[in-house]
Design an enzyme around this catalytic site. Structure first.
Site, short mmCIF file in Angstrom:
data_model
loop_
_atom_site.label_atom_id
_atom_site.label_comp_id
_atom_site.label_asym_id
_atom_site.label_seq_id
_atom_site.Cartn_x
_atom_site.Cartn_y
_atom_site.Cartn_z
N GLY A 74 0.81 -1.21 0.00
CA GLY A 74 0.00 0.00 0.00
C GLY A 74 0.85 1.26 0.00
O GLY A 74 0.50 2.26 -0.64
N THR A 75 1.95 1.24 0.72
CA THR A 75 2.79 2.43 0.83
C THR A 75 3.32 2.86 -0.54
O THR A 75 3.24 4.03 -0.93
CB THR A 75 3.97 2.16 1.81
OG1 THR A 75 3.40 1.81 3.08
CG2 THR A 75 4.87 3.36 1.96
N GLN A 182 -7.48 -0.19 3.95
CA GLN A 182 -8.26 -0.77 5.06
C GLN A 182 -9.64 -1.26 4.60
O GLN A 182 -10.32 -1.96 5.34
CB GLN A 182 -8.45 0.26 6.18
CG GLN A 182 -7.19 0.57 6.96
CD GLN A 182 -6.72 -0.57 7.85
OE1 GLN A 182 -7.50 -1.43 8.25
NE2 GLN A 182 -5.44 -0.60 8.16
N ALA A 203 -2.39 -6.71 0.14
CA ALA A 203 -2.88 -8.06 0.45
C ALA A 203 -2.85 -8.43 1.94
O ALA A 203 -3.70 -9.18 2.41
CB ALA A 203 -2.06 -9.09 -0.34
N HIS A 204 -1.87 -7.89 2.68
CA HIS A 204 -1.74 -8.37 4.06
C HIS A 204 -2.86 -7.88 4.98
O HIS A 204 -2.96 -8.31 6.13
CB HIS A 204 -0.35 -8.05 4.65
CG HIS A 204 -0.11 -6.64 5.06
ND1 HIS A 204 -0.18 -6.26 6.38
CD2 HIS A 204 0.22 -5.54 4.36
CE1 HIS A 204 0.13 -4.97 6.46
NE2 HIS A 204 0.37 -4.50 5.25
N THR A 240 11.41 -7.35 -10.69
CA THR A 240 10.94 -8.72 -10.96
C THR A 240 9.61 -8.97 -10.26
O THR A 240 9.47 -8.65 -9.07
CB THR A 240 12.00 -9.73 -10.46
OG1 THR A 240 13.20 -9.48 -11.18
CG2 THR A 240 11.56 -11.17 -10.68
N CYS A 328 4.30 6.46 20.08
CA CYS A 328 5.43 6.30 21.00
C CYS A 328 6.51 5.44 20.37
O CYS A 328 7.69 5.72 20.48
CB CYS A 328 4.92 5.64 22.28
SG CYS A 328 6.13 5.54 23.56
N1 PLP Z 1 -2.77 2.93 3.98
C1 PLP Z 1 -3.47 2.52 5.04
C2 PLP Z 1 -4.81 3.13 5.32
C3 PLP Z 1 -2.96 1.53 5.88
O1 PLP Z 1 -3.66 1.13 6.94
C4 PLP Z 1 -1.68 0.98 5.58
C5 PLP Z 1 -1.08 -0.02 6.47
O2 PLP Z 1 -1.26 -0.01 7.67
C6 PLP Z 1 -1.01 1.43 4.44
C7 PLP Z 1 -1.58 2.42 3.66
C8 PLP Z 1 0.33 0.89 4.07
O3 PLP Z 1 0.20 -0.38 3.46
P1 PLP Z 1 1.42 -1.40 3.44
O4 PLP Z 1 1.60 -1.91 4.82
O5 PLP Z 1 0.99 -2.46 2.47
O6 PLP Z 1 2.60 -0.64 2.92
#
Ligand code: PLP
Length: 397
Positions: A74-75, A182, A203-204, A240, A328
């Protein structure tokens, strides 16, 4: 290892891999390990599996296979959507709109853009944690190049009116991205129905593997490339192909969509039961976020007069895993920007805890958690100078 009971109530942080998903991934670790860019039979096998995964994921979210781009999670998908679009359209303008409660992946992408000269508008979310469409309408200028508003919040679980927001963006011809990390797997999501231009998911968060995500990019939208490299992902993202990841992600999404109604009902019933009992049995609490427009698995409370971190550590000693709003662990004692954005004062934002239930959570887990939580909160308040002061003041008035 001791045999103390362990209860996981942090499914918004990550989920375990579903057995069916693990089984689907297994052959791609050892037998079908080829590089999907190779032209020999090993490579072709991997390429076929990646194509199949892409087709499956596309169908499950209402997209075309050519609109699915695999990323490392996601990041990366959020970074690509926001920075890539801002860079691609910098000739048009330098204005980016987002909300005040985004995940760090979006928040820090816009911080990076701000350092490069972009202007950022953070839309407010009010006490219910929801963006008002009129605020978006008012914020758009002829310099706005991208809007990014999350579908569901990771801390308080609130769900934004994405369809309405995307329609406003479309009316003004501005590209609209949503971080649906989410949401996907927990609530129904269809990109065509929502009308979004780009959407990130990972996916996680839905019982699939870590380190694999997707950026949906609607046909015709062209964010700049962020990961330079080979010709993978139709020459738009080098690297890859993570073949075990993409196979696992497709299977996980298939299972999540197949079981969505069942899991939704299950987690919502447990969450509602948990909230009802906390409301009834623990005094001086605030249930954060909108009561209706929220993810079915999310409960976020502020426990007054005490610190979230202390609650978290005490519950961990009892074997219960949840999450606190303050950062924290990252070395900062600032309370969460999300809780401040919904108007909580610092001291209440500090006492916040997120509980997220999952498909394997049982009513017995919740009963056990409530008993331990009551004890932990009472103990911590016994040592809290704030609580002592509050009690003295209440007695004297
Ligand atoms: N965006 C949201 C709303 C998330 O909750 C998260 C992960 O906690 C991410 C992005 C980041 O995803 P990833 O852990 O796959 O990089």
């Amino acid at each position: 290892m001791n045999d103390k009971r362990r209860i996981y109530l942090d499914y918004a942080a990550t989920t375990p891999i579903e057995t069916e998903v693990f089984e689907a991934m297994k052959p791609y670790f050892i037998q079908n390990f080829g590089n999907s860019s190779s032209i020999h039979s090993f490579g072709r096998e991997a390429a076929c599996a990646a194509d199949e995964a892409r087709r499956k994921i596309a169908t499950l979210i209402g997209a075309e296979p050519s609109e699915i781009y695999f990323t490392s999670g996601g990041t990366e998908a959020d970074n690509w959507a926001i920075k890539g679009t801002a860079y691609a359209h910098k000739d048009k303008g330098n204005h980016v709109i987002t909300s005040a409660i985004e995940h760090a992946a979006v928040m820090n992408s816009v911080v990076a853009l701000e350092k490069e000269g972009f202007d950022i508008t953070h839309l407010p979310v009010y006490s219910n944690g929801i963006v008002k469409p009129q605020d978006l309408e008012n914020a758009i200028t002829d310099k706005t190049v991208v809007i990014s508003i999350m579908m569901a919040n990771n801390e308080i679980g609130t769900i934004q009116p994405i369809k309405e927001l995307a329609a406003i963006a479309k009316k003004h011809k501005v590209i609209f991205h949503t971080d649906a990390v989410q949401a996907v797997g927990s609530i129904p999501v269809n990109v065509k129905d929502l009308g979004v231009d780009m959407m990130s998911f990972s996916a996680h968060k839905f019982y699939g593997p870590k380190g694999i995500g997707v950026l949906y990019i609607r046909k015709g939208i062209r964010p700049d490339r962020l990961i330079s490299g080979g010709h993978q992902e139709r020459s738009r993202r080098g690297g890859t192909t993570n073949i075990t990841g993409v196979v696992g992600m497709a299977k996980a999404l298939e299972v999540a969509v197949r079981d969505l109604d069942k899991n939704y009902t299950h987690v919502k019933a447990l969450r509602d039961y948990f909230v009802e009992r906390v409301n009834k049995e623990i005094p001086y609490i605030i249930y954060n976020g909108d009561k209706e427009s929220r993810l079915p698995q999310n409960a976020n409370f502020s426990f007054e007069f005490i610190e979230g971190e202390s609650i978290l550590f005490s519950l961990d000693l009892e074997g219960i895993a949840c999450s606190s709003g303050s950062a924290c662990s990252s070395g900062s004692l600032e309370p969460s920007h999300v809780l401040l954005a919904i108007g909580l004062p610092h001291e209440k934002a500090h006492g916040s805890i997120r509980f997220t239930v999952g498909k394997d959570t049982t009513k017995d887990d919740i009963d056990y958690t409530i008993e331990k939580l009551k004890k932990v909160i009472a103990n911590l308040r016994d040592f809290s100078p704030l609580f002592a002061e509050f009690k003295n003041n209440t007695v004297t008035v």
